[in-house]
Design a protein around this motif. Structure first.
Motif, PDB file in Angstrom:
ATOM      1  N   ALA A 201       0.810  -1.223   0.000  1.00 30.53           N
ATOM      2  CA  ALA A 201       0.000   0.000   0.000  1.00 30.53           C
ATOM      3  C   ALA A 201       0.841   1.270   0.000  1.00 30.53           C
ATOM      4  O   ALA A 201       0.440   2.282  -0.578  1.00 30.53           O
ATOM      5  CB  ALA A 201      -0.939   0.004   1.205  1.00 30.53           C
ATOM      6  N   ASP A 202       2.008   1.236   0.634  1.00 28.32           N
ATOM      7  CA  ASP A 202       2.828   2.448   0.689  1.00 28.32           C
ATOM      8  C   ASP A 202       3.394   2.817  -0.678  1.00 28.32           C
ATOM      9  O   ASP A 202       3.820   3.959  -0.892  1.00 28.32           O
ATOM     10  CB  ASP A 202       3.958   2.292   1.714  1.00 28.32           C
ATOM     11  N   VAL A 203       3.368   1.868  -1.622  1.00 30.65           N
ATOM     12  CA  VAL A 203       3.783   2.148  -3.002  1.00 30.65           C
ATOM     13  C   VAL A 203       2.558   2.340  -3.894  1.00 30.65           C
ATOM     14  O   VAL A 203       2.493   3.272  -4.706  1.00 30.65           O
ATOM     15  CB  VAL A 203       4.651   1.001  -3.563  1.00 30.65           C
ATOM     16  N   LEU A 204       1.575   1.471  -3.717  1.00 29.60           N
ATOM     17  CA  LEU A 204       0.408   1.477  -4.595  1.00 29.60           C
ATOM     18  C   LEU A 204      -0.455   2.725  -4.418  1.00 29.60           C
ATOM     19  O   LEU A 204      -0.880   3.344  -5.403  1.00 29.60           O
ATOM     20  CB  LEU A 204      -0.440   0.224  -4.334  1.00 29.60           C
ATOM     21  N   ARG A 205      -0.706   3.121  -3.179  1.00 30.60           N
ATOM     22  CA  ARG A 205      -1.609   4.246  -2.944  1.00 30.60           C
ATOM     23  C   ARG A 205      -1.100   5.555  -3.540  1.00 30.60           C
ATOM     24  O   ARG A 205      -1.833   6.208  -4.291  1.00 30.60           O
ATOM     25  CB  ARG A 205      -1.910   4.425  -1.457  1.00 30.60           C
ATOM     26  N   PRO A 206       0.145   5.969  -3.254  1.00 30.95           N
ATOM     27  CA  PRO A 206       0.609   7.230  -3.875  1.00 30.95           C
ATOM     28  C   PRO A 206       0.678   7.157  -5.394  1.00 30.95           C
ATOM     29  O   PRO A 206       0.411   8.159  -6.071  1.00 30.95           O
ATOM     30  CB  PRO A 206       1.993   7.443  -3.249  1.00 30.95           C
ATOM     31  N   ALA A 207       1.016   5.976  -5.935  1.00 29.11           N
ATOM     32  CA  ALA A 207       1.047   5.842  -7.396  1.00 29.11           C
ATOM     33  C   ALA A 207      -0.350   6.025  -7.968  1.00 29.11           C
ATOM     34  O   ALA A 207      -0.542   6.707  -8.996  1.00 29.11           O
ATOM     35  CB  ALA A 207       1.612   4.478  -7.788  1.00 29.11           C
ATOM     36  N   PHE A 208      -1.326   5.436  -7.300  1.00 32.17           N
ATOM     37  CA  PHE A 208      -2.714   5.572  -7.747  1.00 32.17           C
ATOM     38  C   PHE A 208      -3.170   7.035  -7.674  1.00 32.17           C
ATOM     39  O   PHE A 208      -3.792   7.549  -8.606  1.00 32.17           O
ATOM     40  CB  PHE A 208      -3.639   4.700  -6.892  1.00 32.17           C
ATOM     41  N   ILE A 209      -2.876   7.707  -6.576  1.00 28.53           N
ATOM     42  CA  ILE A 209      -3.325   9.090  -6.403  1.00 28.53           C
ATOM     43  C   ILE A 209      -2.737   9.991  -7.483  1.00 28.53           C
ATOM     44  O   ILE A 209      -3.427  10.874  -8.010  1.00 28.53           O
ATOM     45  CB  ILE A 209      -2.973   9.599  -4.989  1.00 28.53           C
ATOM     46  N   GLU A 210      -1.467   9.781  -7.845  1.00 26.35           N
ATOM     47  CA  GLU A 210      -0.866  10.599  -8.899  1.00 26.35           C
ATOM     48  C   GLU A 210      -1.545  10.343 -10.243  1.00 26.35           C
ATOM     49  O   GLU A 210      -1.774  11.280 -11.016  1.00 26.35           O
ATOM     50  CB  GLU A 210       0.633  10.314  -8.993  1.00 26.35           C
ATOM     51  N   LEU A 211      -1.879   9.093 -10.543  1.00 28.11           N
ATOM     52  CA  LEU A 211      -2.594   8.779 -11.786  1.00 28.11           C
ATOM     53  C   LEU A 211      -3.972   9.433 -11.797  1.00 28.11           C
ATOM     54  O   LEU A 211      -4.415   9.961 -12.825  1.00 28.11           O
ATOM     55  CB  LEU A 211      -2.732   7.262 -11.948  1.00 28.11           C
ATOM     56  N   MET A 212      -4.638   9.410 -10.654  1.00 29.06           N
ATOM     57  CA  MET A 212      -5.952  10.034 -10.545  1.00 29.06           C
ATOM     58  C   MET A 212      -5.857  11.545 -10.774  1.00 29.06           C
ATOM     59  O   MET A 212      -6.669  12.134 -11.488  1.00 29.06           O
ATOM     60  CB  MET A 212      -6.547   9.740  -9.165  1.00 29.06           C
ATOM     61  N   LEU A 213      -4.848  12.179 -10.181  1.00 28.80           N
ATOM     62  CA  LEU A 213      -4.649  13.614 -10.363  1.00 28.80           C
ATOM     63  C   LEU A 213      -4.357  13.952 -11.822  1.00 28.80           C
ATOM     64  O   LEU A 213      -4.867  14.944 -12.358  1.00 28.80           O
ATOM     65  CB  LEU A 213      -3.502  14.095  -9.475  1.00 28.80           C
TER      66      LEU A 213
END
Length: 239
Positions: A201-213
């Protein structure tokens, strides 16, 4: 000599009294009822949440909860409001004072995801119980003031992102919808599909948030997109 457990009657007698006409006392008891109902749901599922069980948990008479909630359905809506308010407060605290639009959305979404991942049973109650998947109850859930607050905050953040990136604020609603759709998909995947070997999660969540942005910013700049094949068909039909 074993300690004698207090009876429900004694427990009720030991509780702080709700003074007649005291809104503070009434609000306190209402919050206790909601917390008890949520605990019962976490321990035993939706079937465990009954008006009598909630009264027993709090240590009051079986009829007292009916002064605050008409029935179980009304009680459930109160729990949804209670849970969504907690998620909203966490999101608000994380983004308070953040002026950069992209940073504000990042903070809001990170806090929102963090709340549900820390409280997966709350997520199941609000989004996955039979009641919340019914059309009538979905409309009721969407009409809660706290739900409107969350949507308005997202829309305001999308407009700010449009201003910051040179996008069109007319596309703010679409960008907000993309945000909620992507976040809902992320949460459902992480909290429901536990068999899949997700990246930590510490890798997946920030990666996901940047894609969403990035998706939101693209939407604000370019508006709704049409797949190339569909665009060609439309152009051919007009010629």
């Amino acid at each position: 000599m074993p300690t004698r457990k207090p009876s429900p009657t004694r427990a009720a007698a030991a509780r702080p009294r709700v003074r007649r006409g005291s809104e503070a006392d009434a609000d306190r008891l209402r919050d206790e009822l909601l917390s008890a109902a949520l605990s019962l749901f976490i321990e035993g599922g939706l079937e465990a949440v009954t008006m009598r069980a909630v009264a027993t948990q709090v240590g009051i008479s079986a009829m007292t909860p009916y002064r605050y909630f008409e029935d179980k359905g009304h009680l459930l809506r109160g729990i949804w409001q209670h849970v969504l308010s907690a998620a909203w407060q966490q999101m608000l605290a994380a983004s308070r004072g953040v002026t950069d639009a992209r940073e504000r959305i990042r903070a809001q979404v990170d806090a929102f995801i963090d709340y549900w991942e820390a409280n997966p049973q709350h997520y199941r109650l609000v989004y996955m119980t039979e009641q919340t998947t019914q059309g009538d109850e979905q409309r009721t859930l969407a009409s809660l003031p706290i739900y409107t607050d969350v949507l308005d905050a997202s829309l305001d953040a999308s407009r700010a992102l449009a201003a910051q990136t040179g996008g069109d604020p007319a596309h703010a609603k679409l960008a907000s919808d993309i945000r909620f759709m992507m976040v809902s998909g992320y949460l459902h995947a992480r909290l429901v599909n536990r068999r899949y070997p997700w990246t930590s999660a510490d890798v997946l969540r920030p990666a996901f948030i940047e894609l969403m942005l990035d998706a939101m910013a693209s939407c604000l700049r370019d508006g709704p997109r049409t797949p190339p094949a569909a665009a060609r068909r439309r152009a051919k039909a007009k010629s």
